[in-house]
Design an enzyme around this catalytic site. Structure first.
Site, PDB file in Angstrom:
ATOM      1  N   LYS A 276      39.676  16.588 -24.385  1.00  0.00           N
ATOM      2  CA  LYS A 276      40.125  15.194 -23.821  1.00  0.00           C
ATOM      3  C   LYS A 276      41.715  14.884 -23.405  1.00  0.00           C
ATOM      4  O   LYS A 276      42.449  14.397 -23.426  1.00  0.00           O
ATOM      5  CB  LYS A 276      39.903  15.066 -22.475  1.00  0.00           C
ATOM      6  CG  LYS A 276      38.211  15.423 -21.297  1.00  0.00           C
ATOM      7  CD  LYS A 276      38.773  17.100 -21.092  1.00  0.00           C
ATOM      8  CE  LYS A 276      39.681  16.296 -19.442  1.00  0.00           C
ATOM      9  NZ  LYS A 276      39.259  17.888 -18.895  1.00  0.00           N
TER      10      LYS A 276
HETATM   11  C1  LIG Z   1      32.282  15.700 -21.030  1.00  0.00           C
HETATM   12  C2  LIG Z   1      33.438  16.959 -20.677  1.00  0.00           C
HETATM   13  N1  LIG Z   1      32.834  17.967 -20.848  1.00  0.00           N
HETATM   14  C3  LIG Z   1      34.178  19.109 -20.340  1.00  0.00           C
HETATM   15  C4  LIG Z   1      34.474  19.260 -19.679  1.00  0.00           C
HETATM   16  C5  LIG Z   1      35.771  20.342 -18.933  1.00  0.00           C
HETATM   17  O1  LIG Z   1      37.029  20.830 -19.721  1.00  0.00           O
HETATM   18  P1  LIG Z   1      37.629  21.201 -18.777  1.00  0.00           P
HETATM   19  O2  LIG Z   1      38.244  20.164 -18.409  1.00  0.00           O
HETATM   20  O3  LIG Z   1      38.756  21.484 -19.825  1.00  0.00           O
HETATM   21  O4  LIG Z   1      37.197  22.287 -18.362  1.00  0.00           O
HETATM   22  C6  LIG Z   1      35.341  18.084 -19.490  1.00  0.00           C
HETATM   23  C7  LIG Z   1      36.567  17.492 -19.294  1.00  0.00           C
HETATM   24  O5  LIG Z   1      37.118  16.422 -18.243  1.00  0.00           O
HETATM   25  C8  LIG Z   1      34.610  16.888 -19.998  1.00  0.00           C
HETATM   26  O6  LIG Z   1      35.217  15.411 -19.437  1.00  0.00           O
END
Ligand SMILES: Cc1ncc(COP(=O)(O)O)c(C=O)c1O
Length: 454
Positions: free
Chosen positions: A44
């Protein structure tokens, strides 16, 4: 000299690492894009900095301004780093489901964090979305980024994650696997890769309790799909604007338990100390592996680092309390249940007193203790036999007149197999002292619970 001007310049160009053991019996290859190498320890960071840059370009964020966001921690970390380097304040709203570690980390990098309830509708004024929106209206010179609908989110992955994966695999990637939340990572990365090669298959991994899988399959936003789940950072109870489902080929749901166990395997078998959603993503590959062909090259995004989950999926007791790990010893059985303290009675009390205690605490076994010494036991079935004898004033009888033999006292490290040898029709519980001299009880019911979780 090779010197970065500030920490933000270290974002991206994360390593691609071969998975060697988890799929060793398969002929397809699996690689992990290890995003915890980013300075905020998650993927992120990429979109956080992009959202700041776009807001600056559009004149919506000026020096000294306040960044407001609803974040489960990782986006907050990226934003906080950008804020420190670029001179902004940060206020984050988050939910009470998030690990304490994540919240403390955000505070450590200077952010203010407001914790909101998880189990309310997104448009409820108490939800972390609503609180973030309200603060942005009230605080002058502030901006609410809204990572869900802010398209700079997916743009970051289109500009960086996608090209890196293409280049690192020499264009040979056949499948992209992403545990998905806002949709930014999957949409941006998939768009870039599919523009390079439209045959690349893109698989989204979703927790049970999220409505995204059903939405993908049917186009219906079905609130009946939504129920609380434990996995953090992924799954949604609405469809964020960052999604473009045309870039996704499959949606698969993974349970909280399977995801947690898989994350632990990644740490133990691959040395990849990763977060919960990485477990979801890899478990998804296991569930869909029948769709893979021998020469396929699967890239799984590993979103964040395990350090944020040490009190959760990497804590045996936390896992046992949720039935994700089977208890193995007397000590585990005691630690894994809510009621930890043993309820006892002294032998000079009456049967009526004992029945009252059993009813109050909803228990079937009551050790009889005088002066810290185990003198006997009472069990529901023993007392029932007394009632069957139709003794009219059985309630007034003293316990020392009717008590049964003491429950066996074992070592606190006895295994479940050793404990079960002592549990039978006559005896429904065993006792053990811990190192501090405190007495504990394990009952037939505890064993049944543990075995059904196993
Ligand atoms: C630990 C974790 N995995 C996966 C994601 C998913 O990513 P995205 O929000 O880009 O779909 C996030 C998003 O906040 C996350 O914090």
């Amino acid at each position: 000299m090779d010197i970065k001007n500030n920490i933000l310049e270290t974002i991206g160009n994360t390593p691609m690492v071969r998975i060697n053991r988890l799929f060793k019996n398969e002929s397809f290859k699996v690689l992990a894009k290890v995003e915890y190498f980013n300075p905020g320890n998650s993927a992120k960071d990429r979109m956080a900095v992009k959202m700041v840059e776009v807001a600056e370009q559009e004149g919506k964020l000026i020096l000294g301004g306040t960044i407001i966001e609803g974040t489960s921690g990782n986006t907050g970390m990226g934003l906080a780093l950008a804020a420190v380097v670029k001179g902004y304040k940060c206020i984050f709203t988050t939910t009470d489901k998030q690990s304490k570690e994540k919240i403390d980390i955000l505070k450590a990098v200077g952010a203010e964090v407001i914790v909101c309830p998880t189990n309310v509708e997104p448009d409820d004024p108490r939800s972390y979305y609503s609180v973030a929106r309200r603060l942005a209206k009230e605080i002058p010179n502030s901006i609410y980024f809204n990572q869900y609908d802010n398209l700079a989110n997916r743009l970051a992955h289109y500009e960086t994650t996608g090209p890196e994966i293409w280049q690192q695999t020499g264009g040979k990637i056949t499948h992209l696997v992403v545990a998905t939340g806002t949709g930014g990572t999957i949409t941006g990365t998939a768009k870039f890769l599919k523009e390079k090669n439209p045959d690349i298959q893109v698989w989204a991994m979703d927790p049970y309790g999220s409505l995204l899988t059903k939405y993908f399959r049917t186009g219906e936003v079905d609130m009946n799909e939504v129920h609380p789940y434990i996995t953090e950072g992924i799954g949604e109870d609405f469809v964020p604007q960052n999604y473009e489902m045309q870039y996704v080929d499959e949606f698969e749901q993974v349970s909280d338990k399977d995801a947690a166990l898989m994350a632990r395997r990644l740490a133990k078998e691959e040395g990849l100390f990763c977060g919960y959603s990485a477990g979801t993503a890899f478990q998804g590959v296991v569930q869909l592996k029948h769709k893979l062909k021998p020469d396929d090259l699967v890239v799984v995004i590993l979103h964040d680092h395990g350090s944020r989950y040490v009190g959760k999926i990497y804590n045996d007791q936390w896992m046992m309390e949720r039935g994700f790990l089977a208890a193995k010893t007397f000590r585990d059985l005691v630690n894994s249940r809510d009621k930890k303290k043993v309820i006892t009675i002294s032998s000079d009390k009456s049967v009526g007193d004992a029945l009252e205690l059993m009813k109050k605490y909803n228990i079937e076994n009551l050790p009889v203790i005088d002066n810290n010494e185990v003198k006997g036991s009472l069990s529901e079935s023993g007392l029932f036999n007394l009632i069957l004898k139709k003794d009219a004033d059985f309630k007034d009888q003293l316990i020392n007149e009717i008590m049964q033999k003491p429950n066996p006292i074992l070592s606190i490290d006895s295994t479940i197999e050793m404990i079960t040898k002592h549990i039978n029709k006559e005896n429904g519980a065993v006792l053990a002292y811990d190192e501090a001299g405190e007495l504990h009880i394990v009952t037939k019911y505890d064993i049944l619970q543990a075995l059904s979780n196993g």
